[in-house]
Design a protein around this motif. Structure first.
Motif, PDB file in Angstrom:
ATOM      1  N   LEU A   1       0.902  -1.146   0.000  1.00 43.80           N
ATOM      2  CA  LEU A   1       0.000   0.000   0.000  1.00 43.80           C
ATOM      3  C   LEU A   1       0.943   1.198   0.000  1.00 43.80           C
ATOM      4  N   TYR A   2       1.218   1.722  -1.188  1.00 45.11           N
ATOM      5  CA  TYR A   2       2.173   2.817  -1.322  1.00 45.11           C
ATOM      6  C   TYR A   2       1.510   4.131  -0.931  1.00 45.11           C
ATOM      7  N   LEU A   3       2.166   4.868  -0.057  1.00 47.57           N
ATOM      8  CA  LEU A   3       1.626   6.101   0.505  1.00 47.57           C
ATOM      9  C   LEU A   3       2.382   7.304  -0.040  1.00 47.57           C
ATOM     10  N   ASN A   4       1.661   8.295  -0.487  1.00 52.64           N
ATOM     11  CA  ASN A   4       2.280   9.528  -0.963  1.00 52.64           C
ATOM     12  C   ASN A   4       2.716  10.340   0.249  1.00 52.64           C
ATOM     13  N   ASN A   5       3.999  10.297   0.548  1.00 55.65           N
ATOM     14  CA  ASN A   5       4.528  10.943   1.751  1.00 55.65           C
ATOM     15  C   ASN A   5       4.407  12.458   1.731  1.00 55.65           C
TER      16      ASN A   5
ATOM     17  N   ILE B   1      -2.100   0.792  -4.599  1.00 54.64           N
ATOM     18  CA  ILE B   1      -1.651  -0.582  -4.357  1.00 54.64           C
ATOM     19  C   ILE B   1      -1.106  -1.107  -5.667  1.00 54.64           C
ATOM     20  N   ILE B   2       0.115  -1.531  -5.630  1.00 58.56           N
ATOM     21  CA  ILE B   2       0.818  -1.958  -6.828  1.00 58.56           C
ATOM     22  C   ILE B   2       1.967  -2.859  -6.379  1.00 58.56           C
TER      23      ILE B   2
ATOM     24  N   TYR C   1       4.388  -2.167   3.419  1.00 62.44           N
ATOM     25  CA  TYR C   1       4.844  -3.265   2.576  1.00 62.44           C
ATOM     26  C   TYR C   1       4.094  -4.543   2.940  1.00 62.44           C
ATOM     27  N   ILE C   2       3.675  -5.279   1.924  1.00 59.59           N
ATOM     28  CA  ILE C   2       2.819  -6.438   2.154  1.00 59.59           C
ATOM     29  C   ILE C   2       3.515  -7.743   1.808  1.00 59.59           C
ATOM     30  N   GLN C   3       3.837  -7.940   0.530  1.00 59.40           N
ATOM     31  CA  GLN C   3       4.380  -9.239   0.151  1.00 59.40           C
ATOM     32  C   GLN C   3       5.102  -9.200  -1.193  1.00 59.40           C
TER      33      GLN C   3
END
Length: 529
Positions: free
Chosen positions: A292-296, A426-427, A494-496
């Motif tokens: 789940l990428y978050l725009n910081n 999510i990518i 980070y997931i997998q």
């Protein structure tokens, strides 16, 4: 770290798997992507290289039709943005060296190389008689042009290049600003004819030195690769490979079942729908980082406490079990497990689910009542959409409302990856080369591909030290320190490393895995009758 492999051969009786980045069964953006393969009990990425000529059980010639979910609309390897595209380029282009299935590098356009003790000077000896697909023989001028083009295109590692030269037309000397023992991986960047891309020709008419050459391309339909008869190395077994562009995982399955395609990569949920006697399925890691990428730079994710709260609310094990049938490798940072020397598996358990801790952090950040945000997910990647659905419920337990917005792949590339106009996505993100720099360089504060807008002086210093290290043990330590900083700062959730499912009919064999997202068509052959 969670790692489950399931039975991988579905050939007339058994069972199966997937892998990703943001394309394929998960797409990929210049590092975002798809899937890979390995038999149960084997080590992904460690398959033996194919022998020259047809091996037992193989027969020469024939055609293979392969389906991918992301259209290749740009054949320029210097500007590629999807993993699916790069997986096909692997067959068309080669560098001075190329990666082997075990992760080591061997000569390609170069027959030999030497590295100075301080790792600042790399000397490559060009192989005699290597030809481009246009029939021209590779020269030192072509190599110098290609390496300079890689530098101008800001490919990983080339910002450290000081000089590229050849004194005798046979050897190429690359001088670096600072020592970098990892530059050999960067030297796998493509070699193309001199001035071949001055007018953007490579985008539609790729010319490389690989075992296959592009002979036909139809927009939104297919690309045809034919065996390059003047290839310098072990020739391909197949005469032709047709790569079909098929918009979704479900459509890939339907085309496979109808016989329209003979192989494809897919999500575990899709593969589960294959009858047990209809295919062979290989399973390995995708060598890509799903997160789940978050725009910081977007509120409230500009607050590290909010990012940490999201991490404590996300249950990666739950995603793997629910979305991927328990097949996948839980991650704790932006590194893949197959880069074993550099990967820190302890980070996978730093943010074990703790809803109360998540709520405490949100309260400290002034969000005691929670908050809402929108996640943009590519609509053609079911694995990421399914992951989003699971995360909605997980985050809600901590008072975080996540709204899902589906976007097509072209829109995702433009708005999310290029323009950074998003809150979260999510990518899966892959690496163009089998190197820790391919996964970590994007987190430098000034990196062009830092689409999450992560900024950390501590990380920048640690990364600079890591790439300057000549001693391998020091490099391993420092790259792990980079990962720890990403974890501490909760750059994203980070997931997998998604499992990579490659399904193909029992009429074919010879599939080989690499420690990067690539499909080696030259190793595939028809099964002997």
């Amino acid at each position: 770290m969670k790692r489950k492999l399931i039975t991988t051969i579905i050939s007339f009786a058994a069972a199966l798997a997937l892998a990703a980045c943001g394309s394929g069964s998960a797409p990929s953006a210049s590092g975002t992507q798809g899937e890979a393969t390995a038999a149960e009990g084997s080590t992904p990425g460690a398959a033996a290289a194919p022998d020259a000529g047809a091996s037992a059980g193989m027969q020469e010639g024939g055609d293979f039709v392969y389906g991918i979910a992301t259209e290749i609309d740009n054949f320029d390897p210097f500007t590629a943005t999807t993993a699916d595209a790069k997986s096909v380029y692997f067959n068309i282009y080669e560098g001075l060296v190329k990666v082997s299935p075990d992760g080591t590098f061997k000569g390609a356009v170069a027959s030999d190389y030497k590295i100075s003790d301080d790792a600042k000077t790399y000397t490559f000896t060009l192989r005699d008689g290597v030809k481009f697909h246009n029939g021209q023989e590779v020269t030192a001028d072509d190599v110098i042009y290609s390496l300079q083009h890689a530098k101008d295109s800001k490919m990983t590692g080339f910002d450290n290049v000081e000089d590229i030269s050849s004194k005798d037309g046979k050897t190429i000397t690359v001088t670096l600003k600072t020592g970098d023992t990892d530059f050999l991986a960067d030297a796998s960047s493509p070699i193309v004819p001199r001035d071949s891309d001055n007018n953007g020709e490579l985008a539609k008419k790729p010319v490389g030195t690989g075992p296959f050459m592009l002979t036909d391309y139809a927009v939104q339909d297919h690309a045809t690769l034919e065996k390059f008869k003047d290839y310098w190395g072990t020739p391909a077994h197949l005469d032709k490979v047709t790569v079909k562009f098929i918009a979704s995982s479900s459509d890939l399955l339907m085309n496979f079942q109808s016989g329209a395609i003979q192989g494809f990569m897919a999500d575990t949920s899709i593969i589960q729908q294959l009858p047990a006697d209809s295919a062979v399925v290989n399973v390995s890691n995708s060598n890509a980082v799903q997160a789940l990428y978050l725009n910081n730079a977007a509120k409230p994710f500009d607050d590290v406490r909010v990012r940490q709260a999201v991490n404590y609310a996300v249950d990666a094990d739950g995603v793997i079990d629910t979305v991927d049938y328990g097949v996948g490798t839980k991650l704790g940072s932006a590194m893949i497990p197959n880069l074993k020397a550099y990967y820190d598996d302890s980070l996978a358990d730093v943010y074990n689910v703790n809803v109360e801790k998540a709520k405490e952090l949100l309260a400290e950040a002034g969000l005691a009542d929670g908050f809402s945000f929108t996640v943009k997910v590519p609509s053609n990647y079911q694995v990421h959409l399914d992951t989003a659905q699971v995360l909605v419920n997980q985050l809600a337990a901590a008072g975080i409302q996540m709204n899902i917005e589906q976007v097509d792949w072209a829109t995702w590339l433009e708005n999310v990856y290029t323009n950074r106009d998003y809150e979260a996505t999510i990518i899966s993100v892959d690496g163009a080369i089998a190197s820790p720099t391919a996964f970590l360089s994007r987190y430098q504060s000034d990196a062009d591909n830092n689409f999450v807008n992560f900024k950390s002086d501590q990380f920048d210093k640690a990364y600079a030290k890591a790439i300057a290290d000549v001693d391998e043990s020091a490099r391993e330590k420092d790259f792990k320190e980079c990962q720890k900083i990403l974890s501490d700062e909760a750059a994203s959730a980070y997931i997998q490393d998604i499992a990579y499912n490659l399904a193909y009919t029992k009429d074919f064999t010879g599939f080989v895995q690499y420690p990067l997202y690539a499909t080696d068509f030259s190793a595939i052959a028809r099964t002997a009758k």
